[in-house]
Motif scaffolding. Structure first.
Motif, PDB file in Angstrom:
ATOM      1  N   VAL A   3       1.487  -2.408  -2.515  1.00 35.64           N
ATOM      2  CA  VAL A   3       2.282  -3.625  -2.368  1.00 35.64           C
ATOM      3  C   VAL A   3       3.779  -3.340  -2.401  1.00 35.64           C
ATOM      4  O   VAL A   3       4.557  -3.926  -1.630  1.00 35.64           O
ATOM      5  CB  VAL A   3       1.888  -4.652  -3.458  1.00 35.64           C
ATOM      6  CG1 VAL A   3       2.852  -5.842  -3.471  1.00 35.64           C
ATOM      7  CG2 VAL A   3       0.467  -5.142  -3.240  1.00 35.64           C
ATOM      8  N   LEU A  10       5.046 -11.204  -1.687  1.00 36.09           N
ATOM      9  CA  LEU A  10       5.826  -9.962  -1.761  1.00 36.09           C
ATOM     10  C   LEU A  10       7.184 -10.168  -2.424  1.00 36.09           C
ATOM     11  O   LEU A  10       7.885  -9.204  -2.720  1.00 36.09           O
ATOM     12  CB  LEU A  10       6.023  -9.384  -0.353  1.00 36.09           C
ATOM     13  CG  LEU A  10       4.761  -8.874   0.356  1.00 36.09           C
ATOM     14  CD1 LEU A  10       5.110  -8.357   1.748  1.00 36.09           C
ATOM     15  CD2 LEU A  10       4.076  -7.779  -0.455  1.00 36.09           C
ATOM     16  N   ILE A  31      -5.323  -2.458   0.798  1.00 34.44           N
ATOM     17  CA  ILE A  31      -4.134  -2.767  -0.007  1.00 34.44           C
ATOM     18  C   ILE A  31      -4.341  -2.349  -1.462  1.00 34.44           C
ATOM     19  O   ILE A  31      -5.385  -2.632  -2.062  1.00 34.44           O
ATOM     20  CB  ILE A  31      -3.816  -4.277   0.057  1.00 34.44           C
ATOM     21  CG1 ILE A  31      -3.610  -4.738   1.501  1.00 34.44           C
ATOM     22  CG2 ILE A  31      -2.593  -4.598  -0.803  1.00 34.44           C
ATOM     23  CD1 ILE A  31      -2.418  -4.144   2.207  1.00 34.44           C
ATOM     24  N   ASN A  54      -2.692  -2.757  -5.255  1.00 36.36           N
ATOM     25  CA  ASN A  54      -1.752  -3.579  -6.028  1.00 36.36           C
ATOM     26  C   ASN A  54      -0.588  -2.736  -6.544  1.00 36.36           C
ATOM     27  O   ASN A  54       0.539  -3.209  -6.659  1.00 36.36           O
ATOM     28  CB  ASN A  54      -2.461  -4.253  -7.203  1.00 36.36           C
ATOM     29  CG  ASN A  54      -3.383  -5.375  -6.735  1.00 36.36           C
ATOM     30  OD1 ASN A  54      -3.621  -5.521  -5.540  1.00 36.36           O
ATOM     31  ND2 ASN A  54      -3.900  -6.149  -7.669  1.00 36.36           N
TER      32      ASN A  54
END
Length: 254
Positions: free
Chosen positions: A95, A138, A189, A191
């Motif tokens: 992220v 984001l 993805i 974290n």
């Protein structure tokens, strides 16, 4: 029905299926973004607004000012997928790195994938609920170089011909037919740098709420329109529509 481009194909599939159970039912459906759908409700131009985000405080105030009471239906869940060209060597991204790319802090793939080529960002217009969702998740302002596309399909087509591209689309736009996804790669993805990489196409991960970019999908309905759309709402939330939601690449609310 107007609004979210993320939801529009699913809405068409649901309406067509419902029409077979009730041939007297018909509904015009269009996309254009969550903001457009909500504005259409305010202007009396729609009975249902599809939205991939909740109402803002400003929108709530406008409905209150017009004395318009709304019913809110959460009928499905979406996982926003980040896609790159299939030739891009990366398969996952964390992220923090994604935030730097989407905000323009990182403008070249070299530090991410080893390829010394500039990054081209493909996103949505500001009226899109997905645009707002990604920005808030984001915690960024988008790069001014990001290209604003009119819909999910346009983003996918752009990525297929741009080896430097990265963009985001609803997981429902990723085909279950492998040949239809030629040219794109869906990134897993993380974290953070130490966590497991999660795919937006993993139903178990979505069910367990492990994917960073998953979100509910909304339908806002003025109270005055509720009676005429109720049977359709029941079809998509409790009836055969639930199978259509899952088969279309979206997820049922757990």
């Amino acid at each position: 029905m107007k609004g979210s481009d993320t939801e529009v194909n699913l809405a068409v599939n649901l309406a067509e299926a419902y029409n077979k159970t009730d041939p007297t039912f018909s509904m015009a459906i269009s996309g254009g973004g969550s903001g457009l759908g909500i504005t259409s409700l305010l202007n009396g131009q729609a009975d249902i607004a599809n939205s991939s985000r909740p109402l803002t405080e400003e929108e709530l105030a406008l409905f209150k000012k017009k004395n318009m009471l709304l019913k809110t239906v959460v009928f499905a869940e979406d996982a926003t997928a980040f896609v790159v060209h299939s030739d891009n060597p990366i398969t996952e991204i964390d992220v923090k790195t994604l935030s730097k790319i989407m905000s323009g802090q990182v403008e070249n793939w070299k530090s991410v994938s080893g390829q010394d080529v500039p990054i081209n960002i493909y996103g949505r217009q500001s009226s899109s609920g997905t645009y707002s969702f990604i920005r808030k998740k984001l915690k960024i302002a988008y790069s001014q170089k990001a290209k604003e596309m009119t819909g999910n399909a346009q983003i996918l087509e752009a990525i297929k011909i741009d080896k430097s591209g990265i963009g985001y689309v609803g997981a429902g736009y990723i085909s279950k037919k492998i040949q239809d996804n030629k040219g794109i790669k869906v990134l897993k993805i993380k974290n953070d740098a130490d966590s497991n990489a999660i795919s937006p196409l993993d139903p178990t991960a979505i069910k367990n709420r492990l994917y960073f970019f998953q979100r509910p999908l909304y339908q806002f309905i003025p109270e005055k329109s509720w009676a005429k759309v109720l049977s359709f709402i029941q079809f998509e939330t409790k009836g055969e529509g639930t199978k259509i939601i899952e088969n279309s690449g979206y997820y049922l609310i757990q």
